[in-house]
Design a protein around this motif. Sequence first.
Motif, PDB file in Angstrom:
ATOM      1  N   ARG A   8       0.834  -1.207   0.000  1.00  0.00           N
ATOM      2  CA  ARG A   8       0.000   0.000   0.000  1.00  0.00           C
ATOM      3  C   ARG A   8       0.865   1.250   0.000  1.00  0.00           C
ATOM      4  O   ARG A   8       2.011   1.212   0.442  1.00  0.00           O
ATOM      5  CB  ARG A   8      -0.907   0.005   1.243  1.00  0.00           C
ATOM      6  N   PRO A   9       0.284   2.375  -0.454  1.00  0.00           N
ATOM      7  CA  PRO A   9       1.057   3.619  -0.393  1.00  0.00           C
ATOM      8  C   PRO A   9       1.549   3.880   1.018  1.00  0.00           C
ATOM      9  O   PRO A   9       0.855   3.576   1.996  1.00  0.00           O
ATOM     10  CB  PRO A   9       0.046   4.673  -0.818  1.00  0.00           C
ATOM     11  N   ILE A  10       2.737   4.437   1.136  1.00  0.00           N
ATOM     12  CA  ILE A  10       3.356   4.636   2.442  1.00  0.00           C
ATOM     13  C   ILE A  10       2.583   5.655   3.270  1.00  0.00           C
ATOM     14  O   ILE A  10       2.373   5.460   4.466  1.00  0.00           O
ATOM     15  CB  ILE A  10       4.835   5.069   2.262  1.00  0.00           C
ATOM     16  N   TYR A  11       2.105   6.726   2.610  1.00  0.00           N
ATOM     17  CA  TYR A  11       1.447   7.779   3.394  1.00  0.00           C
ATOM     18  C   TYR A  11       0.198   7.265   4.099  1.00  0.00           C
ATOM     19  O   TYR A  11      -0.118   7.686   5.206  1.00  0.00           O
ATOM     20  CB  TYR A  11       1.143   9.006   2.512  1.00  0.00           C
ATOM     21  N   ILE A  12      -0.497   6.319   3.469  1.00  0.00           N
ATOM     22  CA  ILE A  12      -1.699   5.761   4.091  1.00  0.00           C
ATOM     23  C   ILE A  12      -1.318   4.966   5.339  1.00  0.00           C
ATOM     24  O   ILE A  12      -1.981   5.043   6.376  1.00  0.00           O
ATOM     25  CB  ILE A  12      -2.471   4.878   3.073  1.00  0.00           C
ATOM     26  N   GLN A  13      -0.207   4.241   5.248  1.00  0.00           N
ATOM     27  CA  GLN A  13       0.245   3.469   6.410  1.00  0.00           C
ATOM     28  C   GLN A  13       0.689   4.384   7.546  1.00  0.00           C
ATOM     29  O   GLN A  13       0.469   4.085   8.722  1.00  0.00           O
ATOM     30  CB  GLN A  13       1.387   2.530   6.001  1.00  0.00           C
ATOM     31  N   LEU A  14       1.303   5.508   7.183  1.00  0.00           N
ATOM     32  CA  LEU A  14       1.729   6.466   8.211  1.00  0.00           C
ATOM     33  C   LEU A  14       0.498   7.082   8.882  1.00  0.00           C
ATOM     34  O   LEU A  14       0.432   7.210  10.112  1.00  0.00           O
ATOM     35  CB  LEU A  14       2.587   7.572   7.600  1.00  0.00           C
ATOM     36  N   ALA A  15      -0.495   7.447   8.065  1.00  0.00           N
ATOM     37  CA  ALA A  15      -1.717   8.043   8.609  1.00  0.00           C
ATOM     38  C   ALA A  15      -2.405   7.052   9.550  1.00  0.00           C
ATOM     39  O   ALA A  15      -2.860   7.416  10.635  1.00  0.00           O
ATOM     40  CB  ALA A  15      -2.652   8.453   7.472  1.00  0.00           C
ATOM     41  N   ASP A  16      -2.432   5.773   9.147  1.00  0.00           N
ATOM     42  CA  ASP A  16      -3.039   4.735   9.999  1.00  0.00           C
ATOM     43  C   ASP A  16      -2.356   4.669  11.358  1.00  0.00           C
ATOM     44  O   ASP A  16      -2.999   4.568  12.388  1.00  0.00           O
ATOM     45  CB  ASP A  16      -2.923   3.355   9.331  1.00  0.00           C
ATOM     46  N   LYS A  17      -1.039   4.708  11.310  1.00  0.00           N
ATOM     47  CA  LYS A  17      -0.257   4.576  12.540  1.00  0.00           C
ATOM     48  C   LYS A  17      -0.516   5.761  13.493  1.00  0.00           C
ATOM     49  O   LYS A  17      -0.685   5.576  14.695  1.00  0.00           O
ATOM     50  CB  LYS A  17       1.227   4.498  12.170  1.00  0.00           C
ATOM     51  N   ILE A  18      -0.558   6.953  12.930  1.00  0.00           N
ATOM     52  CA  ILE A  18      -0.795   8.130  13.762  1.00  0.00           C
ATOM     53  C   ILE A  18      -2.230   8.116  14.286  1.00  0.00           C
ATOM     54  O   ILE A  18      -2.486   8.430  15.446  1.00  0.00           O
ATOM     55  CB  ILE A  18      -0.503   9.426  12.974  1.00  0.00           C
ATOM     56  N   ARG A  19      -3.151   7.698  13.418  1.00  0.00           N
ATOM     57  CA  ARG A  19      -4.558   7.575  13.829  1.00  0.00           C
ATOM     58  C   ARG A  19      -4.661   6.618  15.025  1.00  0.00           C
ATOM     59  O   ARG A  19      -5.342   6.885  15.997  1.00  0.00           O
ATOM     60  CB  ARG A  19      -5.371   7.031  12.645  1.00  0.00           C
ATOM     61  N   GLN A  20      -3.914   5.527  14.937  1.00  0.00           N
ATOM     62  CA  GLN A  20      -3.927   4.555  16.030  1.00  0.00           C
ATOM     63  C   GLN A  20      -3.398   5.178  17.318  1.00  0.00           C
ATOM     64  O   GLN A  20      -3.941   4.952  18.395  1.00  0.00           O
ATOM     65  CB  GLN A  20      -3.078   3.350  15.629  1.00  0.00           C
ATOM     66  N   ARG A  21      -2.353   5.987  17.184  1.00  0.00           N
ATOM     67  CA  ARG A  21      -1.808   6.651  18.371  1.00  0.00           C
ATOM     68  C   ARG A  21      -2.829   7.615  18.971  1.00  0.00           C
ATOM     69  O   ARG A  21      -2.851   7.819  20.175  1.00  0.00           O
ATOM     70  CB  ARG A  21      -0.535   7.427  18.017  1.00  0.00           C
ATOM     71  N   ILE A  22      -3.643   8.207  18.113  1.00  0.00           N
ATOM     72  CA  ILE A  22      -4.650   9.140  18.619  1.00  0.00           C
ATOM     73  C   ILE A  22      -5.759   8.383  19.348  1.00  0.00           C
ATOM     74  O   ILE A  22      -6.132   8.732  20.460  1.00  0.00           O
ATOM     75  CB  ILE A  22      -5.240   9.998  17.468  1.00  0.00           C
ATOM     76  N   ILE A  23      -6.259   7.313  18.725  1.00  0.00           N
ATOM     77  CA  ILE A  23      -7.397   6.637  19.367  1.00  0.00           C
ATOM     78  C   ILE A  23      -6.979   5.826  20.582  1.00  0.00           C
ATOM     79  O   ILE A  23      -7.797   5.560  21.447  1.00  0.00           O
ATOM     80  CB  ILE A  23      -8.207   5.763  18.370  1.00  0.00           C
ATOM     81  N   THR A  24      -5.714   5.450  20.664  1.00  0.00           N
ATOM     82  CA  THR A  24      -5.293   4.721  21.862  1.00  0.00           C
ATOM     83  C   THR A  24      -4.764   5.669  22.935  1.00  0.00           C
ATOM     84  O   THR A  24      -4.340   5.231  23.996  1.00  0.00           O
ATOM     85  CB  THR A  24      -4.191   3.679  21.548  1.00  0.00           C
ATOM     86  N   GLY A  25      -4.784   6.965  22.663  1.00  0.00           N
ATOM     87  CA  GLY A  25      -4.425   7.935  23.693  1.00  0.00           C
ATOM     88  C   GLY A  25      -2.941   8.207  23.859  1.00  0.00           C
ATOM     89  O   GLY A  25      -2.531   8.858  24.816  1.00  0.00           O
ATOM     90  N   VAL A  26      -2.109   7.687  22.938  1.00  0.00           N
ATOM     91  CA  VAL A  26      -0.684   8.039  22.980  1.00  0.00           C
ATOM     92  C   VAL A  26      -0.555   9.550  22.756  1.00  0.00           C
ATOM     93  O   VAL A  26       0.183  10.239  23.449  1.00  0.00           O
ATOM     94  CB  VAL A  26       0.117   7.267  21.907  1.00  0.00           C
ATOM     95  N   TYR A  27      -1.303  10.035  21.753  1.00  0.00           N
ATOM     96  CA  TYR A  27      -1.468  11.479  21.585  1.00  0.00           C
ATOM     97  C   TYR A  27      -2.853  11.820  22.128  1.00  0.00           C
ATOM     98  O   TYR A  27      -3.847  11.216  21.720  1.00  0.00           O
ATOM     99  CB  TYR A  27      -1.402  11.891  20.118  1.00  0.00           C
ATOM    100  N   ARG A  28      -2.939  12.767  23.055  1.00  0.00           N
ATOM    101  CA  ARG A  28      -4.222  13.090  23.676  1.00  0.00           C
ATOM    102  C   ARG A  28      -4.878  14.286  22.984  1.00  0.00           C
ATOM    103  O   ARG A  28      -4.198  15.066  22.325  1.00  0.00           O
ATOM    104  CB  ARG A  28      -4.014  13.372  25.166  1.00  0.00           C
ATOM    105  N   PRO A  29      -6.214  14.406  23.150  1.00  0.00           N
ATOM    106  CA  PRO A  29      -6.908  15.535  22.523  1.00  0.00           C
ATOM    107  C   PRO A  29      -6.229  16.859  22.876  1.00  0.00           C
ATOM    108  O   PRO A  29      -5.925  17.106  24.043  1.00  0.00           O
ATOM    109  CB  PRO A  29      -8.311  15.469  23.130  1.00  0.00           C
ATOM    110  N   GLY A  30      -6.010  17.692  21.888  1.00  0.00           N
ATOM    111  CA  GLY A  30      -5.389  19.000  22.118  1.00  0.00           C
ATOM    112  C   GLY A  30      -3.871  18.988  22.141  1.00  0.00           C
ATOM    113  O   GLY A  30      -3.246  20.047  22.133  1.00  0.00           O
ATOM    114  N   ASP A  31      -3.262  17.796  22.171  1.00  0.00           N
ATOM    115  CA  ASP A  31      -1.791  17.706  22.158  1.00  0.00           C
ATOM    116  C   ASP A  31      -1.223  18.286  20.862  1.00  0.00           C
ATOM    117  O   ASP A  31      -1.840  18.178  19.808  1.00  0.00           O
ATOM    118  CB  ASP A  31      -1.344  16.230  22.217  1.00  0.00           C
ATOM    119  N   LYS A  32      -0.010  18.817  20.980  1.00  0.00           N
ATOM    120  CA  LYS A  32       0.697  19.260  19.783  1.00  0.00           C
ATOM    121  C   LYS A  32       1.429  18.056  19.187  1.00  0.00           C
ATOM    122  O   LYS A  32       2.056  17.280  19.914  1.00  0.00           O
ATOM    123  CB  LYS A  32       1.708  20.335  20.172  1.00  0.00           C
TER     124      LYS A  32
END
Lengths: 121, 232
Positions: A8-32
């Motif tokens: 798959r395109p790399i950017y989609i895999q990167l977006a997935d990974k960051i999305r996962q970090r957001i929904i699992t709370g590694v990055y919290r709402p409002g975080d930079k």
Amino acid sequence: MWEIKNDRPIYIQLADKIRQRIITGVYRPGDKLPSVRDLAQEAGVNPNTMQKALTELERSDLVYAQRTSGRFITEDAGRIQKMREDIALEQAQAFLNKMADLGFSRVEIVALMERAVAERG
Amino acid sequence: MDLIVSISGLTKNYGIKQALRGVNLALPKGRIIGLLGPNGSGKSTLIKILSGVLCPTAGQIQIGGFAPGIETKRIVSYLPERTYLSDWMKVDDAIDMFVDFYPDFSKERAYDMLSRLQIDPRARFKTMSKGTKEKVQLILVMSRRAQLYLLDEPIGGVDPAARDYILQTIISNYDENATVLISTHLIADVEQILDDVVFIKDGQVMLQAAVEDIREKQGKSVDGLFREVFKC
């Protein structure tokens, strides 16, 4: 270095990974978010590709850019929760399709799930 | 699009052997580009001509608006496939030499990278392994603020952990307007840092495409495509 798959395109895999970090709370709402360059370096990918992944996340409103100060995670916890459920539902449907390919009926699948849950304790 | 390199009708003969046969190629600014091809396809010859160490038999080349020569050496940072550092030299001698030659060389960046790779600046090249020498050479090349980096097989001789560090060095040290041209056959290792790839075969360009387009349209990696196109 993040694990990048071949199909798959790399950017989609990167977006997935960051999305996962957001929904699992590694990055919290409002975080930079870290800068594109830092994220690209952490992932071991081209900064332009990381940029594209972040644009993708902006499009789905999980991330917003502030002109001078960088990118932030949405403060809308409901939006994140919804994304979390969407991904879970997607996974559940993928599972159902696989089981259907193996020839299981819906009733059998439900029974199997119950058994699996029971065995896990 | 703003170009850093444009090449037309480039031919190079070594005696009766044709290494490059009418290469046409345009490289935009601000991209990391993989120059990929099987052994003997002309990758190194093309890079050597761009760097100015070889003269073309025929054809036109423009780098930042100049034909290869003194002007282009100012803006081109070249990593040859073999190291040319003298055995008697110490790392800091080589750094001083680069400072003398290139106004755009950052000593600070060089020492910073050396310490991250735990290379002693006082060490003599004679005492170093091939891999360590290659790392030093790459540090020297990437410590310049060039507009075009030509890296001929930068990761061939180093272990996988150092390979990752080198790739990170490349993505963190080039600035957004510079272009990096990397020749290699270790495609799977470099694929994720590339914007574009150029496939070269028998001295001719057979494909120029964005990595993400290849993945999107063909559903396979550049490595996969390469194996298919160049199947023996």
